[in-house]
Design a protein around this motif. Sequence first.
Motif, short mmCIF file in Angstrom:
data_model
loop_
_atom_site.label_atom_id
_atom_site.label_comp_id
_atom_site.label_asym_id
_atom_site.label_seq_id
_atom_site.Cartn_x
_atom_site.Cartn_y
_atom_site.Cartn_z
N ALA A 605 0.82 -1.21 0.00
CA ALA A 605 0.00 0.00 0.00
C ALA A 605 0.86 1.26 0.00
O ALA A 605 0.51 2.27 -0.62
CB ALA A 605 -0.93 -0.01 1.20
N LEU A 651 -7.91 -3.25 7.09
CA LEU A 651 -8.46 -2.14 6.32
C LEU A 651 -8.12 -0.81 6.98
O LEU A 651 -7.73 0.16 6.30
CB LEU A 651 -9.97 -2.31 6.18
N GLU A 652 -8.26 -0.73 8.28
CA GLU A 652 -7.94 0.52 8.99
C GLU A 652 -6.45 0.85 8.88
O GLU A 652 -6.08 2.02 8.67
CB GLU A 652 -8.35 0.39 10.46
N THR A 655 -5.77 1.99 5.21
CA THR A 655 -6.33 3.32 4.95
C THR A 655 -5.51 4.42 5.60
O THR A 655 -5.35 5.52 5.05
CB THR A 655 -7.79 3.36 5.44
N THR A 659 -2.73 6.26 0.93
CA THR A 659 -2.93 5.94 -0.47
C THR A 659 -4.44 5.79 -0.72
O THR A 659 -5.14 5.18 0.08
CB THR A 659 -2.23 4.61 -0.83
N PRO A 660 -4.96 6.37 -1.81
CA PRO A 660 -6.40 6.24 -2.06
C PRO A 660 -6.83 4.77 -2.09
O PRO A 660 -6.15 3.93 -2.69
CB PRO A 660 -6.58 6.89 -3.43
N VAL A 661 -7.96 4.48 -1.45
CA VAL A 661 -8.44 3.11 -1.31
C VAL A 661 -9.81 2.95 -1.96
O VAL A 661 -10.72 3.76 -1.71
CB VAL A 661 -8.52 2.69 0.17
N LEU A 663 -12.60 0.15 -1.75
CA LEU A 663 -13.01 -1.06 -1.04
C LEU A 663 -14.03 -1.80 -1.89
O LEU A 663 -15.07 -1.23 -2.25
CB LEU A 663 -13.61 -0.70 0.31
N ALA A 676 -15.87 2.18 7.35
CA ALA A 676 -15.43 2.41 5.98
C ALA A 676 -16.22 3.54 5.34
O ALA A 676 -15.67 4.35 4.58
CB ALA A 676 -15.57 1.14 5.16
N HIS A 679 -14.47 6.65 6.30
CA HIS A 679 -13.03 6.82 6.10
C HIS A 679 -12.51 6.38 4.74
O HIS A 679 -11.43 6.83 4.34
CB HIS A 679 -12.27 6.04 7.18
N VAL A 680 -13.22 5.49 4.05
CA VAL A 680 -12.73 4.99 2.77
C VAL A 680 -13.42 5.76 1.66
O VAL A 680 -14.65 5.83 1.63
CB VAL A 680 -13.00 3.47 2.65
#
Length: 884
Positions: A605, A651-652, A655, A659-661, A663, A676, A679-680
């Motif tokens: 990541a 995932l946390e 994130t 870096t752009p995520v 999901l 998510a 935050h995502v």
Amino acid sequence: MHVRRKLRAGLRGSVLAALLLPVAASPALAQGDTPAYQDTSLSAEARAADLVSRMTLDEKAAQLINDAPAIPRLGVREYNWWNEGLHGVAGADIATVFPQAIGLAATWNEPLIREMADVIAIEFRAKHVETRHRFGGSDWFAGLTVWSPNINIFRDPRWGRGQETYGEDPYLTSRLGVAFVRGLQGDDENYLMTVATPKHYAVHSGPEPSRHRDDVHPSPRDLHETYLPAFRATIMEGGAHSIMCAYNAVDGVPACANTPLLQRYLREDWGFEGYVVSDCEAVANIYNAHEHGYTQTSEEGAAVAFRAGMDLVCGGGGEADNILGAVRQGLLSEADLDTALGRLFTARMRLGQFDPPARVFPHITPADNDTDAHRALSLRVAEESLVLLRNEGGLLPLRAAPRSIAVIGPNADNYEALVGNYNGTPSQPVTVLEGLRRRFPDADIIHAEGAGLLDPVLEPVPDSAFCRDARCSQPGLDVAHFASPEMEGAPVSTGIETNATMSWEGELRSGAVRWTGYITASETGEHRFRYVANGGYRIWIGDELIVDAWGVDWRPTLVTGAAMLEAGRSYPIRVEAFQRTDRGDERLMWSLPSDTGAQQALAAAREADLVVFVAGLTHQLEGEDLPIAVPGFLGGDRTSLDLPATQQRLLEEVTAIGTPVVLVLMNGSPLNIDWADRHVPAIIEAWYPGGRGGDAVARLIAGDFSPAGRLPVTFHRFVDELPPFENYSMTGRTYRYFTGEALYPFGYGLSYSSFGYTRPQVSRARVRADQSVTVSVDVTNTGAMDADEVVQLYVSHPGVPDAPIRSLAGFQRLHLARGETRTVRFTLQDRALSLVEADGIRRIEPGPVALWVGGGQPGGRDGLQPAAGVEARFEISSAAVLPN
């Protein structure tokens, strides 16, 4: 159906002589005139009645079991009625695999589901004629009687089989169910392509562990408003020629012996003329004392089922003898058997099983299975099923191809996450990882699993970790092979092996194996162990049994066990395993305390321009009657809505890197992704998307099309905001009665474009109960991209006590070029204007009706963009009572 019992029922194969029997061959029939049942000028019903009249009592009883034997003297081929086609031809053979049913529902595209079902029917026929000498007969999973679709209402997101359904709404389920049934059965004037079997009738949607003994007491309103409408529609509109009765009891009477369900509603009210098949071993549930115990004896159990209107028993273990016993004891008449057999053989006649093969869909050949065109349709359906849940800052579609993509998560390269349950085998499966590689060939794509579905990443235990003695002076493990899974008596062979691995071949397939020795850890801390297997296994460290997965069925289990180990210290280890299928190799796996898998994912990541995190579940965790009990999951159902803790933690951490995520969720039931959502930046619900699912996800991320999938179920935040799972009351359930704030509501989904709704018009301001009303609205693509929109019509009855908050009454999926406007019309009449009252009677009552037409439900919540749409109203001016 009980998947362990499937194998048992399917083992009752027919003899070779029956396999080779010509359709009309029989010495007894070679003399004189052609019997009426072979006269193709007669009706299917007349031919069936003639054939049944020629059978002996013993022959009749045997034909009432799903694995029906041949009757050579009459030219009757063996036939196993059991086949599945939930989202493609099921079984181990190659077939086109479409998205799981819940994903089909997310398309909100009735014509597309019909087109897909047409293809599935063709593939059933293609496989059926592949070996011509079996024409008219069938072994298990090779016939033309298809036990699909599952149209039970997904009333509670904890139900593991909710993935098999079309979601929580009776109207959406009805429309897609009708389309699927019509596609499976076809439009031919002479023959059915297949027989469709809506299931499980009725009031059946979990919990899985208690399904064989549950007694459900729905209110009259819930029964007729929620649980029966889809069955009514698939029978009355779809023309389904079969239906499956459920395991559970309804109001104290097992569903397969329930006269109100099988006679009053099904045959009298709905005019059903087909046959009723029991869920597998549901008849045994009727008389087994530890299940329903509704009758004292097995003969009484068979009698009450057939007298109530059931026609075919799925199950073995002497059910034919029970039927014969019921007749001999005077509990059933031979005429009762004749009635059931008439329905069954009418179906076989309509399938063309007693006619020359050249007359029955001769244009379909084995080459029509799994074609390029069918796989292309699978991709299209997968694309239409994807739901964009979040797109903060317009991260998607990507403005340019990234130089590097980190593909992380347990479902990134997981075949099982593509197919769901009741699936076939795709010939060219494309995972998300592979789809991204195909769509972005110039990008540096780094794959790091990072986490398992439930545990840290497991890796094979190296040979160097094992030794035969406590001092580790002798490498390897002692191994003993046994003739049976019970491991009784002396082993058939012993030896020394370097590791606890096995390729099951020859005689070993029916046996078991035991490895013993010592294991030495290289790190101090918790290690998790699992034996990757298609059967049962047990693992001991020292004297402690840390994993007991012995009581599993043919499906691989994800159960692990933990042991605290010290670096450099040797511990006694014992591993035992047996095999239930002949698929694949088996090996011992462990996770290390350092969690190297997570570290690799975090490093990937940090180096990437984009992270695609593919999380969720598989049918190994949620599904039918699963032998699993781990945190969050029990018996195939879920006890928590949360993303499994290992995935959530990774995932946390990913994130937080910055870096752009994106999901991507792959699952069959709603997940609580509240964290998510906050935050995502981008979240895609992909369901179990079928053989081409990875291509669909990659193309969505790239912006090759605009997403238009819509949720067929409500996504909740917490399990404690739901009513008790065992309670079948609809109070507080689904969007129609849930008064809280959903994470994502039913009907929700984002687009890469935007839409405007204008000029709502109602054809009548006042409508009599015997009239219809047309609602129209102009829909404009106001965005910068050609896109699909799903226009949804909801009806509310203001001021009516206990009425649903709103109910879906119409939907259309349409494609609009940017700037294009189209007028969409819906016609409402009788049932769409009615409400079911507390007494179960469906009535139209005078009063105001409020309408909402939009791209989702009205309103919204903080942080969630409300759907565009418009309101309208009209008045009902008279009353009427409608039939149920």
